[in-house]
Design an enzyme around this catalytic site. Structure first.
Site, PDB file in Angstrom:
ATOM      1  CG  ASN A 133      -0.280  -0.431   2.528  1.00 12.92           C
ATOM      2  OD1 ASN A 133       0.582  -1.475   2.481  1.00 12.92           O
ATOM      3  ND2 ASN A 133      -0.339   0.478   3.385  1.00 12.92           N
ATOM      4  CB  CYS A 317      -3.534   4.312  10.061  1.00 13.43           C
ATOM      5  SG  CYS A 317      -3.329   3.038   9.059  1.00 13.43           S
TER       6      CYS A 317
HETATM    7  N1  PLP Z   1      -4.580  -3.959   4.285  1.00 15.88           N
HETATM    8  C1  PLP Z   1      -3.872  -3.144   3.469  1.00 15.88           C
HETATM    9  C2  PLP Z   1      -2.787  -3.279   2.351  1.00 15.88           C
HETATM   10  C3  PLP Z   1      -4.387  -1.802   3.393  1.00 15.88           C
HETATM   11  O1  PLP Z   1      -3.979  -0.792   2.437  1.00 15.88           O
HETATM   12  C4  PLP Z   1      -5.309  -1.350   4.328  1.00 15.88           C
HETATM   13  C5  PLP Z   1      -5.919  -0.192   4.152  1.00 15.88           C
HETATM   14  O2  PLP Z   1      -5.567   0.855   4.693  1.00 15.88           O
HETATM   15  C6  PLP Z   1      -5.661  -2.154   5.306  1.00 15.88           C
HETATM   16  C7  PLP Z   1      -5.340  -3.900   5.188  1.00 15.88           C
HETATM   17  C8  PLP Z   1      -6.774  -2.183   6.398  1.00 15.88           C
HETATM   18  O3  PLP Z   1      -8.303  -2.139   5.577  1.00 15.88           O
HETATM   19  P1  PLP Z   1      -9.583  -1.836   6.531  1.00 15.88           P
HETATM   20  O4  PLP Z   1      -9.556  -0.205   6.482  1.00 15.88           O
HETATM   21  O5  PLP Z   1     -10.643  -2.278   5.725  1.00 15.88           O
HETATM   22  O6  PLP Z   1      -9.514  -2.164   8.047  1.00 15.88           O
END
Ligand code: PLP
Length: 369
Positions: A133, A317
């Site tokens: 991400n 975050c």
């Molecule tokens: N995994 C990845 C790769 C993400 O980018 C995110 C979101 O920021 C998440 C997990 C968490 O997702 P959720 O907001 O549905 O908890």
């Protein structure tokens, strides 16, 4: 989604007609995903978020393993996982699980040869993010699953399980767990333009997990709590739309990110792309991580925000915390470069004019003495 907020507001657990309407919507959504994931209807569990899914995958697998095995369990997660995997791994570490953080190379690709050496007969699970991400690198999950399968044959049994967080990948590539060799896979609604508050876990075999949340036994006993029907219906619709437009999305978003880089180059500003270059098929096109040497990412972000351009440093975050990106750190970037790096995301709603305006804003800020 609207009818499920108003007219068909029943609880899918109720036997009366209102409940059954809600249950039909839930079943239909599950069917949509079972088509895309080429799996059985009963291999899909809906939850509130990908964070919850990742917690369930890791904790659930370790708890189940402990029911039938003794000794110290081990898990392996890559060093560039989302916090929902990394923090769960750290929690498990505190609870007596040996945790190995798999290194990545300068492009963010997992070091597969290290993985092979680290898998022991006590290894319960390996978790590797499909598309990162912060830098967009795609992992070669098929190659990793071959190694895991080899180890399984050697040890004789179901372990280690292979989990992947495919939240960022689904928009740009098909995610078929059976073809990728995955036992567990995570998807999230709001990463594919669906509503927040819905996500899913694909589980090859439900018996390999212990629930995280106990109660009424919804979601095949693995995730109790009344399902969020409007959000799940919206999640399934978003998946249908993204899957139908995937090729067009890839082309459009690739063109936008390329236009952005081209314009930056033409302005003569000094910058470096962190990770794989655009156009490389081992990355997704929607995420671009850029280092502006000598500039402070924190100061740039504030100025960009004041001028109406939303970017970030690290994941959403983390961007509120001054800590440097652990993803860039794991890729071997120097502290100085990390502090000068920004992440730009290119979404489906963006048009070329936005890129032009964005570059003008960026230039105004970068060229300020
Ligand atoms: N995994 C990845 C790769 C993400 O980018 C995110 C979101 O920021 C998440 C997990 C968490 O997702 P959720 O907001 O549905 O908890």
């Amino acid at each position: 989604m609207l009818p499920y907020f108003e007219l068909a507001y029943g609880n899918p657990g109720s036997l009366h007609f209102l409940g059954q309407e809600a249950m039909a919507a839930l079943d239909k959504s599950r069917e949509v995903f079972s088509r895309f994931l080429k799996c059985d209807f009963r291999q899909i569990l809906f939850t509130s978020s990908a964070t919850e899914v990742n917690n369930l995958a890791l904790k659930g697998a370790v708890d189940k393993w402990r029911e039938n095995n003794s000794g110290k369990p081990k898990i392996i997660v890559s060093g560039i996982e989302h916090e929902s995997v990394l923090e769960t791994a750290r929690y498990l570490e505190k609870k007596g699980v040996e945790t190995f953080y798999l290194p990545v190379n300068k492009d963010g690709e997992a070091e597969i040869s290290v993985l092979e050496k680290e898998i022991t007969p006590q290894t319960v699970l390996v978790s590797i993010i499909y598309a990162n991400n912060e830098v967009g690198t795609l992992q070669n999950l098929t190659a990793i699953s071959e190694i895991i399968n080899g180890k399984r044959k050697e040890f004789g049994g179901d372990y280690p399980l292979f989990h992947s967080d495919a939240v960022q990948a689904f928009q740009f590539t098909e995610c078929v767990p059976g073809e990728l060799g995955l036992d567990l896979m995570t998807l999230s609604s709001h990463k594919i333009y669906g509503p927040k508050g819905a996500a899913l876990l694909y589980a090859r075999d439900l018996n390999l997990l212990e629930p995280l949340i106990y109660g009424g036994g919804q979601e095949f006993g693995l995730r109790s709590g009344t399902e969020n029907i409007p959000a799940i219906v919206g999640f399934a619709k978003a998946a249908e739309l993204v899957a139908a437009e995937r090729q067009e999305l890839i082309e459009r978003i690739s063109a936008l990110s390329e236009l952005f880089v081209e314009k930056l180059s033409r302005e003569g500003v000094k910058f470096e792309i962190n990770g794989l270059p655009l156009g490389n098929n081992k990355r997704i096109p929607g995420i671009l991580n850029v280092c502006f040497p000598g500039k402070s990412a924190e100061e740039l972000l504030t100025a960009l925000d004041l001028n109406g351009l939303a970017a970030s440093a690290g994941s959403a975050c983390r961007s509120r915390s001054p800590e440097p990106s652990y993803v860039l750190e794991a890729m071997g970037l120097s502290g100085e470069k990390i502090k000068s790096s920004l992440r730009f995301s290119f979404g489906a709603q963006i048009v070329p004019k936005d890129i032009e305006d964005g570059v003008i804003i960026l230039m105004k800020i970068l060229k300020k003495p």
